[in-house]
Every structure is written in C-alpha cells, then in structure tokens.
Design a protein around this motif. Sequence first.
Motif, PDB file in Angstrom:
ATOM      1  N   ASN A 148      -0.135   4.175   1.279  1.00  0.00           N
ATOM      2  CA  ASN A 148      -0.455   5.023   2.425  1.00  0.00           C
ATOM      3  C   ASN A 148       0.120   4.451   3.714  1.00  0.00           C
ATOM      4  O   ASN A 148      -0.435   4.624   4.796  1.00  0.00           O
ATOM      5  N   ASN A 149       1.249   3.781   3.612  1.00  0.00           N
ATOM      6  CA  ASN A 149       1.850   3.054   4.718  1.00  0.00           C
ATOM      7  C   ASN A 149       3.226   3.654   5.009  1.00  0.00           C
ATOM      8  O   ASN A 149       4.108   3.605   4.152  1.00  0.00           O
ATOM      9  N   ASP A 202      -4.797  -1.963   7.984  1.00  0.00           N
ATOM     10  CA  ASP A 202      -5.579  -0.738   8.147  1.00  0.00           C
ATOM     11  C   ASP A 202      -5.363  -0.218   9.564  1.00  0.00           C
ATOM     12  O   ASP A 202      -5.767  -0.857  10.536  1.00  0.00           O
ATOM     13  N   GLU A 245      -4.370   2.068  -1.007  1.00  0.00           N
ATOM     14  CA  GLU A 245      -4.612   1.415   0.270  1.00  0.00           C
ATOM     15  C   GLU A 245      -4.371  -0.078   0.092  1.00  0.00           C
ATOM     16  O   GLU A 245      -4.224  -0.568  -1.029  1.00  0.00           O
ATOM     17  N   HIS A 246      -4.343  -0.801   1.207  1.00  0.00           N
ATOM     18  CA  HIS A 246      -4.084  -2.237   1.156  1.00  0.00           C
ATOM     19  C   HIS A 246      -5.249  -2.938   0.458  1.00  0.00           C
ATOM     20  O   HIS A 246      -6.288  -3.212   1.072  1.00  0.00           O
ATOM     21  N   ALA A 275       0.846  -1.193   0.000  1.00  0.00           N
ATOM     22  CA  ALA A 275       0.000   0.000   0.000  1.00  0.00           C
ATOM     23  C   ALA A 275       0.881   1.242   0.000  1.00  0.00           C
ATOM     24  O   ALA A 275       1.960   1.240   0.587  1.00  0.00           O
TER      25      ALA A 275
END
Length: 326
Positions: free
Chosen positions: A32-33, A206, A62-63, A30
């Motif tokens: 956003n990590n 998440d 995202e994941h 992802a």
Amino acid sequence: MKKLLIATAFCAMAPMMASAEYTFALVPKAMNNPFFDLARDGCYAAQEELADVTCEYIGPGEHTELEQIQIVQDLITKGVDGIAVAPSNAPAMAKVLKAAVDAGIPVMTWDSDLLDEDKALRTTYVGTNNYNIGVHLAELVMARHPDGGTICLQTGGAAAANHNERLLGARETLAGMELGDPPGRPLDGDNGWTEIAGCPLITNDDGNVAVQGLTDILAANPDLTAFLSTGAFTQWFDNAYRNAAEPYKGKMDSGALTIVVADTLPMQLAQTKDGLGNGLVGQRPYEMGYKAMYILKEIAEGKDVEDPIFTGLDVCNNDNIDTCVK
C-alpha cells in the motif's frame, strides 16, 4: 493423418502454452506504498522485455515485518528462481534468507539492505546510497539555517537498515563529525544542532502516523527550526499533509522553519512547488524494480554482478523544483 493433424495443432499451440523459464520475486516492505508501486511497474516492464522471466510482485498489504518474513519463507518453499527483497527488519530477514541460500535460490536486496555482518547472504544490493539521502537532506536544512537550531527527525521502522543509514547521514552531516554506527546518536548542541525531546519519530512506514507526528511536533514546538523525514510517508496523503503544513507556510516562506523529506513522488513535487515544503531528495524506485529482474537473471545464469549497484538521487529545493527530477 489424424495423428499428424493433432501433432501439428499441438505444435501451433506450444508457444502459447510455454511458461517462463524463471520466476523472480520482488518483495517490497508494503503493497500500500506508492513508492513501491513504481518499483512494481519497473519489475513488470522488465518482464515484458525478458521473454523467459516472470516478475512475481508480492509483499505485505501494510508494513508488517512478520508478514514480510512469512512471505519470503513461502517463496522459498515454493521454489522461486530468485528473490529480491527490501527488508523491513534487516536482522530478522537475514535469518530467513539463510534458508534461501541453503536451497540454492539467488538472493539480492533492493531499497533496503542487510546489516554488514549479513551481507554475504545476498549477491548484491540495487538501490539508493541511503547514507547519502541523509547527507543531502541535512545539506538542504543547513543551506537555510547555517547557524544551526532545533530539529526533529522522522523515520520508518526502527530496525530498517535503510532508514537508520539515512539518520546517520543526516546526523553526521549536521554535526560535522562521525557518530558511530547507524542510526548514530541524537544531536545535543553538535555544530549548533539539537534534536528535541520526543524525536526521532518512528512511523513504521504508516502515512497516518507520519502526518499525525508532524502535526503534533509542530504544534508543541513553535520555535522548531527544522523537520527532516527520511521517507515519503510524511507526504503520501496529499490533503492530510497540506492541512498539516499550511498553517506554517508563512514560516517556511520566511526561512524560520524548514521541512525536508525523502523521495520525489508526484504529490511531493506539487506540495514543494506550492511552498508547503522546502526540499526533497528523490530515489528511483522504478529503476530498482526494473534492474532487479535483469540482475537476478544474470545471477541465476552464473554471471558476476557488481555490488552494490546504486541508482542515483535527485536533490530538489524550492528554486529548482520544476527541473530537479531526472
């Protein structure tokens, strides 16, 4: 004379117009990590050092397992010169990577590997010995609770090979026995340890889900001995995690409760230093992204590379938190 001037001008511009010989893709789980942000930085650092290499850092926002698969399929169609992927769903990704192999595109994994039966599809893996993350997390717990107790495990994606290997490492270390293939079976009084109902908690990487899971478990189980997370997602959102952990700081200080989490991101080190956690086992994501570019170049040039290539771990507790990260 005009032709000569034009030719001279073209030659002067040629170095600026030249493109990299190799384009290698680094595919995280992802974008956003913050863990993968460090791998991205390592990838770009290698690009600066290697004049003939371009790092293409691309992954799901995202994941999302299906989106990651589609991205790899697109990279194969595009014809990149090599792919380094951290598979979210190891079995599903293996099916896609067969197409890369058939197209003659070098493939390697990083952070998370393929299942044993599919590892022939990639040349090597660079990253953490994931089983050992689980071992060290469990050892941190056992040092504070030598007589055992109740525990909740929190993990990433259910089909993520790296997290399943960490679960197995933690469970076998706590139980003191072999428990089969990853992720192993839940503990039920083994060596004094029992996993409570509702765990392991699946987060799919998440951070919001992870913090909520921690909050709910601690509230519903006031006598819980330990909470062990196989990924940094539990502590990504600093304010949210601090709000969740603060009510239990007294129990952590007294040794009644232990919270240990994988990774050593800056916010995690600060949280542990402030007594809002009791241990971290850190990976080296920058090194993973950096090495991936050099390794893919060696593979593309027909050179032999080691398999696997482990990047090491840093083990932290409340006592060594200021010096534990190499």
